[in-house]
Design a protein around this motif. Structure first.
Motif, PDB file in Angstrom:
ATOM      1  N   LEU A  89       2.838   0.626   4.032  1.00 48.58           N
ATOM      2  CA  LEU A  89       2.087   1.314   4.432  1.00 48.58           C
ATOM      3  C   LEU A  89       0.968   0.456   4.747  1.00 48.58           C
ATOM      4  O   LEU A  89       0.217  -0.051   4.338  1.00 48.58           O
ATOM      5  CB  LEU A  89       1.831   2.603   4.485  1.00 48.58           C
ATOM      6  N   THR A  90       0.397   0.683   6.267  1.00 53.32           N
ATOM      7  CA  THR A  90       0.740   1.596   7.212  1.00 53.32           C
ATOM      8  C   THR A  90       1.510   0.800   8.077  1.00 53.32           C
ATOM      9  O   THR A  90       0.790  -0.729   8.409  1.00 53.32           O
ATOM     10  CB  THR A  90       0.233   2.135   8.078  1.00 53.32           C
ATOM     11  N   PHE A 104      -2.102   7.205   0.955  1.00 57.86           N
ATOM     12  CA  PHE A 104      -0.925   6.850   2.220  1.00 57.86           C
ATOM     13  C   PHE A 104       0.234   8.363   3.145  1.00 57.86           C
ATOM     14  O   PHE A 104       1.212   8.139   3.553  1.00 57.86           O
ATOM     15  CB  PHE A 104      -0.736   5.420   3.096  1.00 57.86           C
ATOM     16  N   HIS A 115      -9.816   7.066   0.909  1.00 53.88           N
ATOM     17  CA  HIS A 115      -8.980   6.878   0.632  1.00 53.88           C
ATOM     18  C   HIS A 115      -9.270   6.118  -0.704  1.00 53.88           C
ATOM     19  O   HIS A 115      -9.605   5.146  -0.167  1.00 53.88           O
ATOM     20  CB  HIS A 115      -8.138   6.712   1.731  1.00 53.88           C
ATOM     21  N   HIS A 174      -1.638  -1.025  10.573  1.00 51.35           N
ATOM     22  CA  HIS A 174      -3.035  -1.575  10.340  1.00 51.35           C
ATOM     23  C   HIS A 174      -2.497  -2.750   8.957  1.00 51.35           C
ATOM     24  O   HIS A 174      -2.163  -3.932   9.399  1.00 51.35           O
ATOM     25  CB  HIS A 174      -3.933  -0.588   9.664  1.00 51.35           C
ATOM     26  N   CYS A 175      -2.058  -2.312   7.639  1.00 51.10           N
ATOM     27  CA  CYS A 175      -2.232  -3.077   6.223  1.00 51.10           C
ATOM     28  C   CYS A 175      -0.629  -3.943   6.681  1.00 51.10           C
ATOM     29  O   CYS A 175      -0.998  -4.837   6.033  1.00 51.10           O
ATOM     30  CB  CYS A 175      -2.431  -2.197   5.178  1.00 51.10           C
ATOM     31  N   LEU A 215      -5.409   9.956   3.446  1.00 51.28           N
ATOM     32  CA  LEU A 215      -5.094   9.408   5.211  1.00 51.28           C
ATOM     33  C   LEU A 215      -3.076   9.493   4.434  1.00 51.28           C
ATOM     34  O   LEU A 215      -3.345   8.085   5.350  1.00 51.28           O
ATOM     35  CB  LEU A 215      -5.473   7.935   4.876  1.00 51.28           C
ATOM     36  N   ASP A 254       0.743  -1.367  -0.740  1.00 54.25           N
ATOM     37  CA  ASP A 254      -0.067  -0.059  -0.533  1.00 54.25           C
ATOM     38  C   ASP A 254       0.916   1.343  -0.342  1.00 54.25           C
ATOM     39  O   ASP A 254       0.875   1.901   0.636  1.00 54.25           O
ATOM     40  CB  ASP A 254      -1.174   0.065   1.171  1.00 54.25           C
ATOM     41  N   ASP A 281      -4.504  -0.252  -1.710  1.00 57.39           N
ATOM     42  CA  ASP A 281      -6.224  -0.720  -1.462  1.00 57.39           C
ATOM     43  C   ASP A 281      -6.770  -0.130  -2.486  1.00 57.39           C
ATOM     44  O   ASP A 281      -6.297   0.969  -2.993  1.00 57.39           O
ATOM     45  CB  ASP A 281      -5.328   0.007  -0.358  1.00 57.39           C
ATOM     46  N   TRP A 326     -12.079   5.355   8.603  1.00 52.92           N
ATOM     47  CA  TRP A 326     -10.963   5.923   8.307  1.00 52.92           C
ATOM     48  C   TRP A 326     -11.708   7.328   7.016  1.00 52.92           C
ATOM     49  O   TRP A 326     -12.916   7.371   6.410  1.00 52.92           O
ATOM     50  CB  TRP A 326      -9.898   5.296   7.222  1.00 52.92           C
ATOM     51  N   TYR A 370      -7.611  -4.826   5.005  1.00 54.60           N
ATOM     52  CA  TYR A 370      -6.328  -4.584   5.904  1.00 54.60           C
ATOM     53  C   TYR A 370      -5.086  -5.520   4.943  1.00 54.60           C
ATOM     54  O   TYR A 370      -4.024  -5.214   4.604  1.00 54.60           O
ATOM     55  CB  TYR A 370      -6.079  -4.509   6.559  1.00 54.60           C
ATOM     56  N   HIS A 411     -15.478   1.123   6.494  1.00 57.53           N
ATOM     57  CA  HIS A 411     -14.672   1.554   6.479  1.00 57.53           C
ATOM     58  C   HIS A 411     -14.125   3.470   6.590  1.00 57.53           C
ATOM     59  O   HIS A 411     -13.411   3.808   7.095  1.00 57.53           O
ATOM     60  CB  HIS A 411     -13.872   0.300   5.609  1.00 57.53           C
TER      61      HIS A 411
HETATM   62  C1  VGL Z   1      -4.216   1.601   5.264  1.00 57.07           C
HETATM   63  C2  VGL Z   1      -6.110   2.206   7.156  1.00 57.07           C
HETATM   64  C3  VGL Z   1      -6.742   2.108   6.625  1.00 57.07           C
HETATM   65  C4  VGL Z   1      -2.762   0.485   5.803  1.00 57.07           C
HETATM   66  C5  VGL Z   1      -5.184   1.151   4.941  1.00 57.07           C
HETATM   67  O1  VGL Z   1      -2.737   0.300   4.502  1.00 57.07           O
HETATM   68  O2  VGL Z   1      -2.787   0.654   6.386  1.00 57.07           O
HETATM   69  N1  VGL Z   1      -4.603   1.609   6.802  1.00 57.07           N
HETATM   70  N2  VGL Z   1      -7.074   1.644   5.591  1.00 57.07           N
END
Ligand code: VGL
Length: 194
Positions: A134-135, A14, A73, A138-139, A20, A9, A51, A70, A105, A59
Motif C-alpha cells: 500500500l498504496t 492504510f 497516520h 504513492h509508496c 488513511l 506499508d 511508515d 494527509w 513515500y 505531510h
Molecule cells: C502512503 C499516503 C501517505 C503510502 C503514505 O504508504 O502509500 N500514502 N503516506
C-alpha cells in the motif's frame, strides 16, 4: 537472479478502520499472506517497510488534499503504525522504518539498525525485487522507482496492491511502465476519493 519480495506499508492506518484507509487494504494483507504461502520458494528474502511518523511536518494536515497532505497516520507508538494482523509476519525477515520527521513515500528511505533497504538487499545478494503493498499510487510507486534507480530489476504485483484514487493509481501505473517497471496482474480499483 536473486529475487526478494518487498511488502510496502501494509499497516493498520492504510486499511479499513485506519486513519488513511484505502479500500481493499485489508484484502491486500490477506492476499499477500496467501501469496507468500504459495510462492515460498520463489523468494530468497522477504522484507517489509513501515511508515513511521513522529512529526513529518506538512505531510500531515488538518484539511488534507489526499495527494500531498494527509490525515495523521502511522504515528510511532500507535496501533495504526503496526503491520496489519492478517499480514503473515512469519516470512518477513526485516522491517524497514521511514519518515520519522519528513514525508518518506519510498521504502528505500527506510532503515533497520542504521542499514538502508538498498544496502541490506545488496548485502544479501538480491538483484531483483517484486513489490506489493500500500498504496499503489504513492509508496508502492515511489519504492518501485527508487528500486530501479538503485539498480534492481523491478516488478510490481498490482493484484497485491491497492490505491488511494483511481486517477492517481492509473497515472502511477503508466509512469511505472514508462520507467521500465514490469507490472503483473490488475490493481484493486479504489472507489473512495476518486
Ligand atoms: C502512503 C499516503 C501517505 C503510502 C503514505 O504508504 O502509500 N500514502 N503516506
Amino acid at each position: 537472479m536473486t529475487r526478494a519480495l518487498l511488502v510496502v506499508d501494509v499497516q493498520n492506518d492504510f486499511t479499513e478502520g485506519g486513519s488513511l484507509a484505502v479500500d481493499g487494504g485489508a484484502e491486500v494483507a490477506v492476499k499477500i499472506s496467501e501469496y507468500l504461502r504459495t510462492t515460498a520458494g520463489e523468494y530468497a528474502h522477504v522484507v517489509a517497510t513501515r511508515d513511521h511518523h513522529v512529526d513529518p511536518g506538512n505531510h500531515f494536515a488538518e484539511d488534507p488534499d489526499y495527494v500531498d497532505t494527509w490525515p495523521a497516520h502511522c504515528v510511532v507508538g500507535t496501533g495504526g503504525e503496526e503491520l496489519h494482523s492478517r499480514l503473515d509476519r512469519g516470512p518477513i525477515e526485516a522491517v524497514f522504518d521511514k519518515g520519522e520527521y519528513a514525508a518518506a513515500y519510498s521504502g528505500f528511505e527506510g532503515r533497520i539498525d542504521g542499514t538502508s533497504l538498498a544496502d541490506w538487499l545488496r548485502d544479501h545478494g538480491v538483484d531483483t525485487v517484486d513489490i506489493a503493498g500500500l498504496t499503489t499510487d504513492h509508496c508502492v510507486q515511489a519504492s518501485a522507482l527508487d528500486a530501479l534507480q538503485e539498480g534492481f530489476g523491478v516488478r510490481v504485483l498490482l493484484n497485491l496492491t491497492a490505491g488511494v484514487t483511481e486517477a492517481t493509481t492509473e497515472a502511477a501505473i503508466d509512469r511505472l511502465r514508462a520507467a521500465g517497471v514490469e507490472t503483473v496482474g490488475q490493481v484493486h480499483r479504489p472507489v473512495r476519493h476518486g
